[in-house]
Design a protein around this motif. Structure first.
Motif, PDB file in Angstrom:
ATOM      1  N   ALA A   1      44.037  77.810 -36.724  1.00  0.00           N
ATOM      2  CA  ALA A   1      43.743  77.224 -35.397  1.00  0.00           C
ATOM      3  C   ALA A   1      44.235  75.961 -35.456  1.00  0.00           C
ATOM      4  O   ALA A   1      44.023  75.034 -36.499  1.00  0.00           O
ATOM      5  N   TRP A   2      44.937  75.224 -34.532  1.00  0.00           N
ATOM      6  CA  TRP A   2      45.151  74.074 -34.183  1.00  0.00           C
ATOM      7  C   TRP A   2      44.826  73.458 -32.964  1.00  0.00           C
ATOM      8  O   TRP A   2      44.764  73.959 -32.071  1.00  0.00           O
ATOM      9  N   LYS A   3      44.341  72.217 -33.024  1.00  0.00           N
ATOM     10  CA  LYS A   3      43.853  71.376 -31.856  1.00  0.00           C
ATOM     11  C   LYS A   3      44.979  70.407 -31.453  1.00  0.00           C
ATOM     12  O   LYS A   3      45.378  69.762 -32.224  1.00  0.00           O
TER      13      LYS A   3
ATOM     14  N   ASP B   1      45.717  67.960 -28.506  1.00  0.00           N
ATOM     15  CA  ASP B   1      45.185  66.942 -27.556  1.00  0.00           C
ATOM     16  C   ASP B   1      44.250  67.813 -26.534  1.00  0.00           C
ATOM     17  O   ASP B   1      44.617  67.760 -25.417  1.00  0.00           O
ATOM     18  N   GLY B   2      43.295  68.433 -26.894  1.00  0.00           N
ATOM     19  CA  GLY B   2      42.193  69.310 -26.212  1.00  0.00           C
ATOM     20  C   GLY B   2      42.682  70.561 -25.828  1.00  0.00           C
ATOM     21  O   GLY B   2      41.919  71.346 -25.596  1.00  0.00           O
ATOM     22  N   ASP B   3      43.633  71.053 -26.276  1.00  0.00           N
ATOM     23  CA  ASP B   3      44.101  72.423 -26.184  1.00  0.00           C
ATOM     24  C   ASP B   3      43.981  72.997 -27.636  1.00  0.00           C
ATOM     25  O   ASP B   3      43.907  72.170 -28.631  1.00  0.00           O
ATOM     26  N   THR B   4      44.421  74.504 -27.493  1.00  0.00           N
ATOM     27  CA  THR B   4      44.046  75.186 -28.992  1.00  0.00           C
ATOM     28  C   THR B   4      45.219  76.259 -29.196  1.00  0.00           C
ATOM     29  O   THR B   4      45.690  76.873 -28.277  1.00  0.00           O
TER      30      THR B   4
ATOM     31  N   TYR C   1      47.548  80.508 -26.845  1.00  0.00           N
ATOM     32  CA  TYR C   1      47.584  79.114 -26.634  1.00  0.00           C
ATOM     33  C   TYR C   1      46.424  78.874 -25.418  1.00  0.00           C
ATOM     34  O   TYR C   1      46.831  79.584 -24.341  1.00  0.00           O
TER      35      TYR C   1
ATOM     36  N   GLN D   1      43.720  73.555 -21.350  1.00  0.00           N
ATOM     37  CA  GLN D   1      42.764  72.747 -20.744  1.00  0.00           C
ATOM     38  C   GLN D   1      43.030  71.977 -19.501  1.00  0.00           C
ATOM     39  O   GLN D   1      43.454  70.732 -19.767  1.00  0.00           O
TER      40      GLN D   1
ATOM     41  N   ASN E   1      40.154  76.351 -17.594  1.00  0.00           N
ATOM     42  CA  ASN E   1      41.314  76.362 -18.601  1.00  0.00           C
ATOM     43  C   ASN E   1      41.978  77.999 -18.616  1.00  0.00           C
ATOM     44  O   ASN E   1      41.333  78.828 -18.122  1.00  0.00           O
TER      45      ASN E   1
END
Length: 244
Positions: free
Chosen positions: A17-19, A21-24, A56, A59, A65
């Motif tokens: 998992a990668w964060k 800027d508020g998204d995943t 993906y 947000q 979201n």
């Protein structure tokens, strides 16, 4: 019943998992190998599945979201190989601190269960069960209690089921096209830090279309379903007991 046999499976699931800027963003790879062998006739069946998937979550606002997902399955099977792409869209809108409205749309796909007897019988031509699921509903939480109220519809082709043969053994077969529309209510309560109970009831209209060509829809299962589940979760230990 079918000949008794031994069944084994090996599963490997890698996920990252990668964060952003508020998204995943989540990506992963799933490997599964299944084997089955009869005790007396020594018939063997094998199936190997490789899957890559990604999702993906965007947000858009503090309250809303959406998750866009896709999975590719590449299945090597003794009867017939399958390559399939499964997209999914899920949205979540937070009405207030305790209430959320969600929508979930996704393509469904299920291979027939692996069985050495079916794989040896060249007259068996089982197709995978495939179609679409649609669901929307509300989730409400109040302390240790939560409610879920959902409306759903599913539309499937080549639904899998069991039938009794002339030799008094049960055989897997494709029943035909299947549809079901219903409503489900679920209540969840935490009894303690480790224990919880879940109660559910559903009202639906499951129907199957006669594959003989009459195009008539008939009732396929009970219209009312109930579920009682007792859950345990502490540290790395987890279990549940469910009555349907």
């Amino acid at each position: 019943m079918k000949s008794a046999g031994k069944y084994d499976s090996l599963v490997l699931d890698l996920q990252k998992a990668w964060k952003l800027d508020g998204d995943t963003l989540i990506g992963g790879y799933l490997f599964k190998r299944e084997t089955g062998r009869t005790f007396f006739t020594n018939i063997e069946a094998k199936r190997t599945s490789n899957a890559v998937y990604a999702s993906y979550t965007k947000q858009f606002t503090n309250r809303f979201n959406a998750t866009f997902g896709v999975r590719g399955d590449f299945i090597s099977d003794d009867v017939k190989n399958q390559n399939v792409v499964l997209p999914q869209l899920q949205t979540d809108y937070k009405i207030d601190d305790n209430t959320a409205w969600y929508v979930n749309i996704g393509r469904a796909f299920q291979m027939p269960s692996i069985d050495p007897v079916d794989h040896e019988d060249t007259g068996v031509d089982l197709k995978p069960e495939k179609g679409w699921n649609y669901e929307t509903g509300l989730k409400l939480s109040r302390g240790d209690e939560s409610w879920k109220i959902a409306l759903y519809h599913m539309n499937m082709h080549d639904k899998l089921g069991w039938k009794l043969g002339d030799d008094d053994r049960y055989y897997l077969y494709n029943k035909g096209d299947f549809r079901n529309t219903g409503i489900e209510v679920e209540y969840d309560r935490r009894l303690s830090e480790a224990w919880g109970v879940k109660l559910g009831v559903s009202f639906s209209n499951p129907e199957i279309k006669d594959p003989s060509g009459t195009n008539e829809w008939t009732q396929d299962a009970s219209r009312i379903g109930t579920t009682i589940s007792l859950d345990y979760h502490r540290a790395k230990w987890q279990g549940n007991l469910t009555f349907r």
